[in-house]
Design an enzyme around this catalytic site. Structure first.
Site, mmCIF file in Angstrom:
data_model
loop_
_atom_site.group_PDB
_atom_site.id
_atom_site.type_symbol
_atom_site.label_atom_id
_atom_site.label_comp_id
_atom_site.label_asym_id
_atom_site.label_seq_id
_atom_site.Cartn_x
_atom_site.Cartn_y
_atom_site.Cartn_z
ATOM 1 N N SER A 36 39.715 16.886 -10.140
ATOM 2 C CA SER A 36 41.090 17.220 -10.487
ATOM 3 C C SER A 36 42.005 16.064 -10.120
ATOM 4 C CB SER A 36 41.513 18.495 -9.737
ATOM 5 O OG SER A 36 42.898 18.706 -9.897
ATOM 6 N N LYS A 91 36.748 23.529 -26.230
ATOM 7 C CA LYS A 91 37.180 23.225 -27.591
ATOM 8 C C LYS A 91 38.606 22.724 -27.556
ATOM 9 C CE LYS A 91 40.095 25.543 -28.850
ATOM 10 N NZ LYS A 91 41.539 25.791 -28.446
ATOM 11 N N ASP A 169 45.501 23.609 -32.304
ATOM 12 C CA ASP A 169 44.672 23.840 -31.110
ATOM 13 C C ASP A 169 44.222 25.308 -31.061
ATOM 14 O OD1 ASP A 169 43.906 22.831 -28.110
ATOM 15 O OD2 ASP A 169 44.655 24.874 -28.107
HETATM 16 P P1 NAP Z 1 45.968 22.266 -19.239
HETATM 17 O O1 NAP Z 1 46.457 23.468 -18.519
HETATM 18 O O2 NAP Z 1 46.911 21.173 -19.572
HETATM 19 O O3 NAP Z 1 44.756 21.724 -18.369
HETATM 20 C C1 NAP Z 1 44.058 20.557 -18.626
HETATM 21 C C2 NAP Z 1 43.771 19.891 -17.289
HETATM 22 O O4 NAP Z 1 42.994 18.713 -17.521
HETATM 23 C C3 NAP Z 1 45.017 19.394 -16.573
HETATM 24 O O5 NAP Z 1 45.621 20.424 -15.842
HETATM 25 C C4 NAP Z 1 44.452 18.318 -15.686
HETATM 26 O O6 NAP Z 1 43.880 18.977 -14.576
HETATM 27 C C5 NAP Z 1 43.277 17.771 -16.484
HETATM 28 N N1 NAP Z 1 43.556 16.470 -17.051
HETATM 29 C C6 NAP Z 1 42.862 15.342 -16.801
HETATM 30 N N2 NAP Z 1 43.365 14.318 -17.488
HETATM 31 C C7 NAP Z 1 44.419 14.778 -18.185
HETATM 32 C C8 NAP Z 1 45.328 14.177 -19.083
HETATM 33 N N3 NAP Z 1 45.245 12.879 -19.418
HETATM 34 N N4 NAP Z 1 46.311 14.963 -19.624
HETATM 35 C C9 NAP Z 1 46.399 16.258 -19.301
HETATM 36 N N5 NAP Z 1 45.530 16.893 -18.473
HETATM 37 C C10 NAP Z 1 44.548 16.143 -17.906
HETATM 38 O O7 NAP Z 1 45.247 22.660 -20.605
HETATM 39 P P2 NAP Z 1 44.401 23.983 -20.931
HETATM 40 O O8 NAP Z 1 45.266 25.000 -21.573
HETATM 41 O O9 NAP Z 1 43.586 24.370 -19.766
HETATM 42 O O10 NAP Z 1 43.490 23.389 -22.096
HETATM 43 C C11 NAP Z 1 42.384 22.553 -21.818
HETATM 44 C C12 NAP Z 1 41.396 22.716 -22.946
HETATM 45 O O11 NAP Z 1 40.992 24.084 -23.006
HETATM 46 C C13 NAP Z 1 42.015 22.377 -24.310
HETATM 47 O O12 NAP Z 1 41.076 21.678 -25.086
HETATM 48 C C14 NAP Z 1 42.320 23.747 -24.901
HETATM 49 O O13 NAP Z 1 42.232 23.763 -26.320
HETATM 50 C C15 NAP Z 1 41.210 24.594 -24.312
HETATM 51 N N6 NAP Z 1 41.541 26.022 -24.218
HETATM 52 C C16 NAP Z 1 42.767 26.427 -23.740
HETATM 53 C C17 NAP Z 1 43.090 27.783 -23.722
HETATM 54 C C18 NAP Z 1 44.416 28.296 -23.192
HETATM 55 O O14 NAP Z 1 44.614 29.513 -23.186
HETATM 56 N N7 NAP Z 1 45.334 27.466 -22.754
HETATM 57 C C19 NAP Z 1 42.152 28.730 -24.178
HETATM 58 C C20 NAP Z 1 40.910 28.284 -24.600
HETATM 59 C C21 NAP Z 1 40.611 26.932 -24.614
HETATM 60 P P3 NAP Z 1 43.745 18.267 -13.164
HETATM 61 O O15 NAP Z 1 45.120 18.050 -12.661
HETATM 62 O O16 NAP Z 1 42.954 19.250 -12.401
HETATM 63 O O17 NAP Z 1 43.025 16.952 -13.406
#
Ligand code: NAP
Length: 312
Positions: A36, A91, A169
Site C-alpha cells: 500500500s 477488472k 469502468d
Molecule cells: P481505489 O479506491 O482508488 O483503490 C485503488 C488503490 O490502488 C488505491 O487506494 C491505492 O491504494 C492503490 N494505488 C496504487 N497506485 C495507484 C495509483 N497510481 N493511483 C491510484 N491508486 C493507486 O479504487 P477501487 O474502487 O478500489 O478500484 C480498483 C479496481 O477495482 C479498479 O480497476 C476498479 O474497476 C475495480 N473495482 C472497483 C469496484 C468499486 O466498487 N469501486 C468494484 C469492483 C471492481 P494504496 O494507497 O493502498 O496503494
C-alpha cells in the site's frame, strides 16, 4: 490442506469492501501482507510500500491479488510474474489490449498462473441466462447500467484521467456478462460518448451492437454515472421463442416473463477466490479478453459530445 499465502496490492475501496473480508473467511487463502502506497494494512500483517519490497522480504508469498486502478496494473503484474508469483487481477485488466496480450504471453513464458477476474460473471443467474439464450436464441438485448460515481468511486480522480475508463469502468461489468451469455459473437456498430467538459473520460455512453450472423437482433447499451436514485444494473433479453429474460441487480437476479427464477445473494468475490484456488490446483491460467476488446471498440468508434462539467 494448508492455506495458500496471498498478498493484496493496492488497498483501496474494492480491496477493503471485498478482497480482504473474503480472504479472511476463505478456506483456501491466508492474507500474508499488503502493499500500500499509503501504508494501509489489515489485521496486523506486514505492510510494504512497493511490491519489490514485499518480494524481497517475504519470498515465501507466491500469490498476489492486484487491486489497483487499471493504469498501473500492467507494470505491477509484469513485475509479479517476473518475481515468480501467480497473479489475480481486478477488472478492467489493463488500459490497452496490447498490455493484456503482453501479460498473457509473459505468464505463459514464465509458466505462471494468471487469472483475469470479471466479478459480475460469478452469478448463477448469469449462467442460467446463458443456457436459456443458447436454447431459445436472441431476438433483442437492452443493457441499462446506471449508478452514481460519487457513491461507487468517491473522490477517485483516476477514473476521470486518460485510461481511467470513466463510466465504462462499471459499464465493462455489463459487457462481461453480455460477452459471456451471448450465443454468437457481438460487435460494436456505433457509440456516442459524452464527456464532462472538464474531464478526460465519459460520464454517459450509448452503444449499438451488431452480430456477426445473418440474423441481426436489436442490441444496445446505455451507461450513465450520474444516477443518484440507486443502481440500475439491468440487461433485458427477448428470446426468439418470445420469452423476456431480465437480469437485474448486476446479474444476481433472473426474471423470466416477470417471475423470479434465480436469485442469489451477491457472492461474486467468494466465487472468484474459489476459482483462483481451482486454477492454482491445476496450474492453469484464465484470461477472458472479450469484454476489454469490445470496450476498446466503443472508444475506437465513439462519437464525442461535451456535457456539463463534473465536480465531486
Ligand atoms: P481505489 O479506491 O482508488 O483503490 C485503488 C488503490 O490502488 C488505491 O487506494 C491505492 O491504494 C492503490 N494505488 C496504487 N497506485 C495507484 C495509483 N497510481 N493511483 C491510484 N491508486 C493507486 O479504487 P477501487 O474502487 O478500489 O478500484 C480498483 C479496481 O477495482 C479498479 O480497476 C476498479 O474497476 C475495480 N473495482 C472497483 C469496484 C468499486 O466498487 N469501486 C468494484 C469492483 C471492481 P494504496 O494507497 O493502498 O496503494
Amino acid at each position: 490442506m494448508a492455506k495458500r499465502k496471498i498478498a493484496v496490492i493496492g488497498v483501496g475501496k474494492i480491496a477493503q469492501d471485498q478482497h480482504l473480508p473474503v480472504i479472511d473467511k476463505s478456506e483456501h487463502f491466508e492474507l500474508a501482507a499488503t502493499v500500500s502506497t499509503r501504508g494501509i494494512g489489515h489485521n496486523g500483517v506486514p505492510v510494504f510500500k512497493t511490491p519489490g519490497e514485499l518480494y524481497a522480504a517475504m519470498p515465501e508469498v507466491d500469490l498476489v491479488s492486484v487491486c489497483t486502478p487499471p493504469g498501473i496494473r500492467h507494470q505491477y503484474v509484469r513485475e509479479a510474474l517476473e518475481a515468480g508469483k501467480d497473479v489475480m487481477m481486478e477488472k478492467p485488466p489493463t488500459t490497452t489490449i496490447c498490455e493484456l496480450d503482453d501479460l498473457v504471453a509473459q505468464a505463459k513464458r514464465l509458466d505462471r498462473v494468471l487469472f483475469q477476474t470479471w466479478h459480475s460473471q460469478y452469478n448463477a443467474a448469469v449462467d442460467r441466462t446463458r443456457e436459456l439464450l443458447a436454447e431459445q436464441g436472441v431476438a433483442s438485448v437492452r443493457i441499462d447500467w446506471r449508478e452514481s460515481v460519487r457513491k461507487w468511486h468517491p473522490g477517485q480522480d483516476w477514473v476521470w484521467e486518460p485510461g481511467g475508463f470513466g463510466v465504462c469502468d462499471p459499464g465493462i461489468n455489463a459487457l462481461s456478462i453480455f460477452t459471456k451469455v451471448m450465443p454468437f459473437p457481438v460487435f460494436v456498430q456505433s457509440s456516442r460518448l459524452t464527456f464532462p467538459k472538464n474531464r478526460q473520460t465519459p460520464v454517459d455512453v450509448e452503444i449499438a451492437f451488431k452480430s456477426g450472423e445473418p440474423h441481426q437482433p436489436q442490441m444496445s447499451a446505455g451507461f450513465n454515472w450520474l444516477e443518484e436514485s440507486g443502481e440500475i444494473w439491468t440487461i433485458r433479453f427477448e428470446t426468439q421463442s418470445g420469452d423476456v429474460l431480465k437480469l437485474e441487480k448486476g446479474g444476481t437476479v433472473l426474471r423470466v416473463d416477470d417471475a423470479v427464477v434465480v436469485q442469489n445473494p451477491s457472492e461474486e468475490y467468494e466465487g472468484i477466490y474459489e476459482r483462483f484456488a481451482a486454477l492454482l490446483e491445476r496450474h492453469e491460467s484464465d484470461v477472458d479478453a472479450a469484454p476489454l476488446r469490445l470496450m476498446a471498440d466503443v472508444f475506437l468508434l465513439g462519437a464525442r459530445e461535451n456535457g456539463p462539467a463534473f465536480e465531486w
